[in-house]
Design an enzyme around this catalytic site. Structure first.
Site, PDB file in Angstrom:
ATOM      1  N   CYS A 188      13.440 -19.857   9.210  1.00  0.00           N
ATOM      2  CA  CYS A 188      12.006 -19.623   9.311  1.00  0.00           C
ATOM      3  C   CYS A 188      11.791 -18.176   9.715  1.00  0.00           C
ATOM      4  O   CYS A 188      12.377 -17.696  10.682  1.00  0.00           O
ATOM      5  CB  CYS A 188      11.411 -20.563  10.351  1.00  0.00           C
ATOM      6  SG  CYS A 188       9.677 -20.218  10.650  1.00  0.00           S
ATOM      7  N   CYS A 234       8.982 -24.336  16.833  1.00  0.00           N
ATOM      8  CA  CYS A 234      10.290 -24.972  16.597  1.00  0.00           C
ATOM      9  C   CYS A 234      11.372 -24.267  17.419  1.00  0.00           C
ATOM     10  O   CYS A 234      11.977 -23.295  16.970  1.00  0.00           O
ATOM     11  CB  CYS A 234      10.647 -24.899  15.116  1.00  0.00           C
ATOM     12  SG  CYS A 234       9.543 -25.841  14.081  1.00  0.00           S
ATOM     13  N   CYS A 254       5.749 -23.086   6.251  1.00  0.00           N
ATOM     14  CA  CYS A 254       6.221 -23.771   7.447  1.00  0.00           C
ATOM     15  C   CYS A 254       7.255 -24.823   7.033  1.00  0.00           C
ATOM     16  O   CYS A 254       7.069 -25.546   6.056  1.00  0.00           O
ATOM     17  CB  CYS A 254       5.047 -24.424   8.168  1.00  0.00           C
ATOM     18  SG  CYS A 254       5.570 -25.402   9.574  1.00  0.00           S
ATOM     19  N   GLU A 269      -5.540 -49.131  27.195  1.00  0.00           N
ATOM     20  CA  GLU A 269      -5.567 -47.715  26.811  1.00  0.00           C
ATOM     21  C   GLU A 269      -6.742 -47.032  27.503  1.00  0.00           C
ATOM     22  O   GLU A 269      -7.828 -47.592  27.593  1.00  0.00           O
ATOM     23  CB  GLU A 269      -5.683 -47.640  25.275  1.00  0.00           C
ATOM     24  CG  GLU A 269      -6.131 -46.326  24.695  1.00  0.00           C
ATOM     25  CD  GLU A 269      -5.185 -45.172  24.981  1.00  0.00           C
ATOM     26  OE1 GLU A 269      -3.960 -45.332  24.846  1.00  0.00           O
ATOM     27  OE2 GLU A 269      -5.680 -44.091  25.373  1.00  0.00           O
ATOM     28  N   ASP A 319       4.289 -47.162  26.503  1.00  0.00           N
ATOM     29  CA  ASP A 319       4.481 -45.921  25.752  1.00  0.00           C
ATOM     30  C   ASP A 319       3.607 -44.836  26.372  1.00  0.00           C
ATOM     31  O   ASP A 319       2.633 -44.379  25.770  1.00  0.00           O
ATOM     32  CB  ASP A 319       4.096 -46.168  24.271  1.00  0.00           C
ATOM     33  CG  ASP A 319       4.382 -44.970  23.386  1.00  0.00           C
ATOM     34  OD1 ASP A 319       4.948 -43.974  23.871  1.00  0.00           O
ATOM     35  OD2 ASP A 319       4.045 -45.033  22.187  1.00  0.00           O
ATOM     36  N   CYS A 333       8.300 -40.192  25.349  1.00  0.00           N
ATOM     37  CA  CYS A 333       8.393 -38.908  24.640  1.00  0.00           C
ATOM     38  C   CYS A 333       8.883 -37.824  25.590  1.00  0.00           C
ATOM     39  O   CYS A 333       8.827 -36.643  25.266  1.00  0.00           O
ATOM     40  CB  CYS A 333       7.047 -38.542  24.023  1.00  0.00           C
ATOM     41  SG  CYS A 333       5.708 -38.507  25.201  1.00  0.00           S
TER      42      CYS A 333
END
Ligand code: SAH
Length: 382
Positions: free
Chosen positions: A6, A15, A90, A264, A312, A339
């Site tokens: 890139c 990234c 990209c 939520e 989550d 995550c």
């Protein structure tokens, strides 16, 4: 596999691992997971992508007016600073979306519509959000504009559709606010239904301009299947899907469960979750809007029991209040989708103190070339 390079990686900052061959990226992520999580259980080998490029199905492109060249220009926001970095290729964004973003730029030039200039408070287009249905191929283009007036609107839409007949809906979002890449609640549908649909694990999901939807659906499907394997549902279980977002995991679980409760915090996500249940004809799921910790605590107090908990949480992980309520509710199994392996390790520490045992840990590479790692963990009550 060839390793693509890139040109704007250093400037863009999106990234962080793109300089590493993909195999090394996976090894790096695996080591990181093992370092943090092997005290709890053996870590299965991370599941990578066979073709780890152009996977992002949500693309946001920012526009500015290049006064020297007297042309509109576009690119990505630099991580942190908010500067726009021009890029024409990209490596992680959906290719078609990149082409559409460039067409919008060129059309703005030919229709004499200038990108909005924050300093001068003048101009029209702020940014464009493009979302693609992974399994349906539907494409939504959201033109985020500073003003409601859209000169030559119909001809612009016609020209864009002529160039990209695969676009299924075009929306104008009018956003006078200067926070980069945000949408306002004010949207006008210019073409099509105003939303797209996609399918994941044989369920249909409606994606409106502002709804949350995983950016890498191919890997997300693998992650959800793993989560379902760990939930080990037979059809008789009551399930608590906490931090449920638009209800994706809970809806997939509902097919093999007696009843599912989704919790939520975000109101519009709950609205989407309710309509997702409707379009799939699911009637054994219900949703509550509120803080998972508060709701968990009051359910634990009332002696509520769930056979399986799926959680989550966002990057910050779960709150202590929430984890304590889980310990009190004594579910047979917990499936923790995370995550952020650091907060995951912290939360597993609390859950395994007395109540739970970690039985399986699986990393899934949802974000190739970036430092982010997604993990799914199975815990069983001791
Ligand atoms: N399970 C979903 C979404 C996970 S993202 C999916 O896979 O699509 C994490 C979600 O937790 C977000 O939707 C966020 O709005 C929600 N959230 C954040 N803090 C919360 C809290 N304190 N209580 C309940 N939900 C919360």
């Amino acid at each position: 596999m060839d390793n693509k390079t890139c040109k704007v990686n250093k400037k863009c900052g999106g990234c962080q691992l793109v300089h590493m061959p993909y195999r090394e990226q996976l090894e790096y992520k695996q080591k990181k997971l093992e370092g943090l999580l092997s005290p709890f259980c053996r870590v299965e080998k991370i599941i990578g992508m066979a073709e780890p490029y152009y996977y992002r199905n949500k693309v946001q492109t920012a526009y500015f007016y290049d006064y020297k060249r007297k042309k509109n220009a576009c690119g990505v926001f630099q991580s942190g600073s908010g500067r726009i970095i021009q890029t024409d290729a990209c490596l992680i964004e959906n290719k078609m979306a990149g082409e559409i973003a460039e067409s919008v730029r060129a059309l703005c030039d030919s229709f004499k519509l200038r990108a909005y200039d924050e300093r001068k408070g003048f101009g029209f287009l702020r940014h464009v959000l493009i979302r693609c249905g992974y399994n349906t191929g539907e494409i939504m283009v959201v033109l985020v504009t500073a003003t409601p007036v859209f000169p030559s609107k119909n001809n612009f839409v016609k020209a864009l559709l002529k160039k990209h007949p695969d676009i299924t809906t075009i929306v104008q979002n009018i956003n006078p606010d200067s926070i980069p890449l945000t949408l306002s609640p004010r949207s006008k549908t210019l073409y099509g239904r105003g939303y797209i649909e996609d399918t994941l694990c044989e369920m249909k999901f409606r994606i409106s301009p502002e709804s949350f939807y995983q950016v890498n659906p191919a890997q997300c499907e693998i992650l959800y299947k793993k989560a379902m394997e760990y939930a080990d549902l037979t059809g008789n279980e009551t399930v608590f899907d906490s931090y449920c977002g638009t209800g994706t995991i809970g809806l997939i679980a509902s097919k093999n469960a007696k009843q599912v409760l989704g919790v939520e915090l975000n109101k519009s996500a709950v609205k989407d979750a309710v309509s997702n249940a409707k379009i799939n004809g699911v009637n054994n799921i219900y949703f509550l809007c509120g803080d998972a910790g508060e709701i968990g605590e009051s359910m634990a107090k009332e002696g509520e029991h769930f056979d399986v908990v799926i959680m989550d949480p966002p990057r910050a992980g779960a709150t202590e209040k929430f984890l304590k309520s889980l310990i009190k509710m004594k579910s047979e199994r917990i499936v923790y989708v995370s995550c952020n392996p650091e907060t995951l390790a912290r939360d597993l520490g609390i859950l395994t103190e007395k109540a739970y045992e970690v039985k399986a840990i699986q990393g899934v590479d949802m974000f190739p070339h970036t430092k982010h790692i997604e993990t799914v963990v199975q815990l069983i009550h001791k």
